[in-house]
Design an enzyme around this catalytic site. Structure first.
Site, mmCIF file in Angstrom:
data_model
loop_
_atom_site.group_PDB
_atom_site.id
_atom_site.type_symbol
_atom_site.label_atom_id
_atom_site.label_comp_id
_atom_site.label_asym_id
_atom_site.label_seq_id
_atom_site.Cartn_x
_atom_site.Cartn_y
_atom_site.Cartn_z
ATOM 1 N N ASP A 514 0.838 -1.184 0.000
ATOM 2 C CA ASP A 514 0.000 0.000 0.000
ATOM 3 C C ASP A 514 0.880 1.243 0.000
ATOM 4 O O ASP A 514 1.886 1.304 0.703
ATOM 5 C CB ASP A 514 -0.899 -0.014 1.246
ATOM 6 C CG ASP A 514 -1.957 1.074 1.203
ATOM 7 O OD1 ASP A 514 -2.284 1.532 0.091
ATOM 8 O OD2 ASP A 514 -2.463 1.448 2.274
ATOM 9 N N CYS A 559 -8.063 -0.937 -6.606
ATOM 10 C CA CYS A 559 -7.241 -1.204 -5.422
ATOM 11 C C CYS A 559 -8.140 -0.847 -4.244
ATOM 12 O O CYS A 559 -9.227 -1.384 -4.128
ATOM 13 C CB CYS A 559 -5.929 -0.417 -5.460
ATOM 14 S SG CYS A 559 -6.080 1.303 -5.978
ATOM 15 N N SER A 560 -7.730 0.090 -3.407
ATOM 16 C CA SER A 560 -8.621 0.530 -2.342
ATOM 17 C C SER A 560 -9.333 1.813 -2.767
ATOM 18 O O SER A 560 -10.549 1.874 -2.860
ATOM 19 C CB SER A 560 -7.860 0.751 -1.040
ATOM 20 O OG SER A 560 -8.748 1.071 0.015
ATOM 21 N N GLY A 562 -8.677 3.207 -5.775
ATOM 22 C CA GLY A 562 -8.886 3.111 -7.215
ATOM 23 C C GLY A 562 -8.117 4.130 -8.022
ATOM 24 O O GLY A 562 -8.506 4.438 -9.156
#
Length: 642
Positions: A514, A559-560, A562
């Site tokens: 991340d 992803c988280s 985006g």
């Protein structure tokens, strides 16, 4: 003549009108049927693309003060009378209309950008009423004969290009810069870099003699070495008549209307042997403009004041326009030299320049109170102009919102849907989007939990034979293939309402940290290649049931938030596709294009740097490069930098 519409086209037109006219606090009044059809023809009746074009067009007109154009009032009246911009009463060999901007007549100190743009747009609006122009497009001649440096306005040139290349419902076929002086070479190089799309290959600098290779002499005015006699005042008279008859071209409230007299003069034209006549005025009626011509070689803007929808779907940019692949072209060796010369600090500074630019659109729908809880992060929102629009449920307008944007791929419109990691409350909408967009492959570049924090809801069953139901959809896992860097899950998506089933391939890359980048690009590149291969296999399996783009329906990437890892994945896919196709790349242009459709894509400077290094690593692995000397790349970085 009016273009007849199919049932599907009529439905699309109604949908377009409802989408635009239902917007709260819309300032420019309702959109008419003819306006809707014009934008839909420009985007082949793809409603989402037509709405995006409309939004961009409307945004430009509001931003530049182009919403109310009255040619009988100052300063527009005087601007039009300068004759610096005009539409010729002739066409090129492909039937494209010909617009001419005479540079030496433009004095930046006397004419503001707004004033000049109003003069240009006012006349283009009239030209676009002609269905032939809608079909064949426009050729733009920039005549620099006898012009001086004081006549040139770089910012104005950028604004005109920006409008014509993606914010106007007409196709710009070609830009011809005539007799460019030596001093123009430097700004022209910059302008060509600014034009990063397919328009770039349509921009030519030519002499008067070379101009006839593009447009026959019979269609050129005498000032450009042609045979055509042009009277700009006749054209302006036609514009006045046309805009008073049809004041909504192409959007409501653009044009003229004399509310006091409620009348206007109509001009009758007779085109003879390509020469522009003097007008004969008569009392206006609702009939079409009468035209007679003794030659088939000259097609005049005065042929018909047609108020009906376009007769061709080719108006506006084609599917390959406004896509990645036509920006600054670097070979891989040139890219290596560029990366080495810039170094990590230089690339990070380049990213900072990109990131400092304000967003290229609005977030109105994402900010509606009922939609706010559907956004995972309050500071990461969806553009209006590129958002994925779901079908409405039971007439609830807010049910069409999902936090997702279409993003173009290499020579493919809407190749990706970039979205956030679904929330528990939005998972039903996520699977509804998968179904409605006919998606085959989902790419997930995050874990469900990272550093003890939830990054994405577990929206699919991870165990073999697991099943989960979300609204009208059941998701079943039929196979799981795991390795150290990624996991592939084969899913069956079942529509419980229709009892249809579809195969979905879910690809989760698990070794991407991340807010960072992988230590090596190798695993990511292998993952991307296998994703592309899987998409190809699944599209092939569809056979004749798939009639869309050869590369298939949109791949959903998230992803988280985006934007970070998602944007990096798409950047690499686009650049690799271009490299394999034409042997050149444009990383910066690709990132800028993605960010224009999905705000804030490429979230961190390290991700921007990673795109460069990963592409070089790919090129070496595929034999496009033998080696890459990046000596001194990290020079100038702090010792504790990553």
């Amino acid at each position: 003549m009016a273009a007849s519409l199919t049932h599907d086209q009529e439905c699309a037109t109604k949908n377009f009108i409802e989408l635009i006219n239902s917007r709260p606090k819309r300032k420019l009044g309702p959109v008419s049927w003819s306006t809707a059809v014009k934008f839909l023809f420009a985007r082949k009746f793809d409603v989402s693309r037509a709405v995006a074009l409309f939004d961009q067009h409307e945004a430009i007109r509001q931003r530049e003060g182009l919403t109310r154009l009255d040619s009988t009032e100052e300063p527009l009246k005087s601007e039009l009378q300068t004759g610096k911009f005009t539409i010729l009463p002739s066409r090129d060999s492909t039937d494209a209309a010909i617009a001419v901007f005479t540079a030496h007549k433009h004095v930046p100190t006397l004419s503001t950008h707004q004033m000049t743009l109003q003069g240009v747009v006012y006349q283009l609006d009239v030209a676009l009423q002609n269905p032939t122009t809608q079909k064949a497009g426009i050729v733009f001649i920039y005549d620099m004969t006898n012009s001086k440096y004081s006549n040139f306005d770089y910012d104005l040139s950028q604004k005109i290009l920006t409008m014509l290349k993606g914010g106007y419902p007409a196709r710009l076929k070609k830009v011809l810069i005539v007799t460019a002086p030596l001093w123009f070479k430097a700004p022209f190089k910059i302008l060509r870099l600014f034009v990063r799309e397919k328009l770039r290959e349509r921009v030519f600098t030519v002499s008067l003699a070379q101009l006839t290779a593009h447009i026959k002499r019979e269609s050129l005015p005498t000032q450009l070495g042609g045979l055509l006699q042009v009277d700009h005042n006749v054209w302006l008279s036609h514009c006045l008549q046309s805009m008073t008859t049809c004041p909504e071209s192409p959007l409501p409230l653009y044009g003229n209307w004399n509310k006091k007299k409620k009348s206007y003069n109509k001009v009758e034209f007779n085109i003879v042997d390509g020469k522009t006549p003097s007008p004969q005025k008569k009392l206006a009626t609702n009939s079409d403009l009468e035209i007679s011509s003794s030659t088939n070689n000259v097609d005049s803007w005065a042929e018909e004041a047609n108020l009906n929808p376009p007769s061709s779907a080719s108006s506006g940019f084609s599917d390959d326009d406004s896509l990645h692949g036509e920006g600054a072209a670097l070979t891989m060796q040139q890219l290596v030299e560029y990366v080495r010369d810039r170094g990590r600090p230089g690339l990070m500074q380049e990213y900072a320049e990109i990131r400092s630019r304000p967003p290229d659109g609005n977030f109105t729908v994402a900010k509606i109170r009922s939609n706010l809880p559907k956004n995972r992060y309050t500071d990461v929102l969806c553009y209006d102009h590129s958002r994925v629009i779901l079908s409405e449920i039971d007439g609830e307008t807010d049910s069409d919102y999902i936090h997702a944007n279409f993003v173009d791929g290499y020579k493919q419109k809407n190749a990706f849907i970039n979205t956030q990691g679904p929330l528990l409350k939005t998972t039903t909408d996520f699977w509804r989007m998968v179904w409605e967009q006919n998606t085959l492959v989902i790419v997930m570049t995050t874990r469900v939990m990272e550093r003890g924090r939830p990054k994405c809801h577990q929206y699919w069953p991870s165990d073999i034979d697991g099943e989960t139901t979300y609204g009208e959809f059941k998701v079943r896992s039929v196979a799981v293939d795991s390795n150290s860097d990624y996991t592939v899950t084969s899913l069956v998506l079942i529509n419980l309402k229709t009892e249809e089933t579809r195969d979905i391939s879910h690809w989760q890359f698990t070794s991407w940290p991340d807010y960072g980048v992988p230590h090596s690009a190798k695993a990511m590149l292998e993952f991307l290649e296998k994703v592309r291969r899987q998409q190809t296999v699944m599209v092939t399996a569809l056979g004749d049931t798939w009639a869309g783009h050869p590369r298939g329906p949109p791949i959903i990437v998230h992803c988280s938030a985006g934007i970070g890892r998602t944007g990096t994945f798409c950047t690499l896919d686009i650049c690799i596709s271009r490299l394999e196709d034409v042997g050149t790349v444009d990383i910066r242009g690709t990132v800028e294009k993605i960010r224009s459709q999905r705000a804030y894509s490429i979230q961190m400077p390290d991700q921007y740097v990673f795109c460069h290094l990963a592409l070089i690593e790919y090129a070496i692995s595929k034999g496009h490069l033998q080696s890459a000397d990046l000596t001194g790349f990290d020079q100038g970085m702090d010792d504790d930098s990553d």
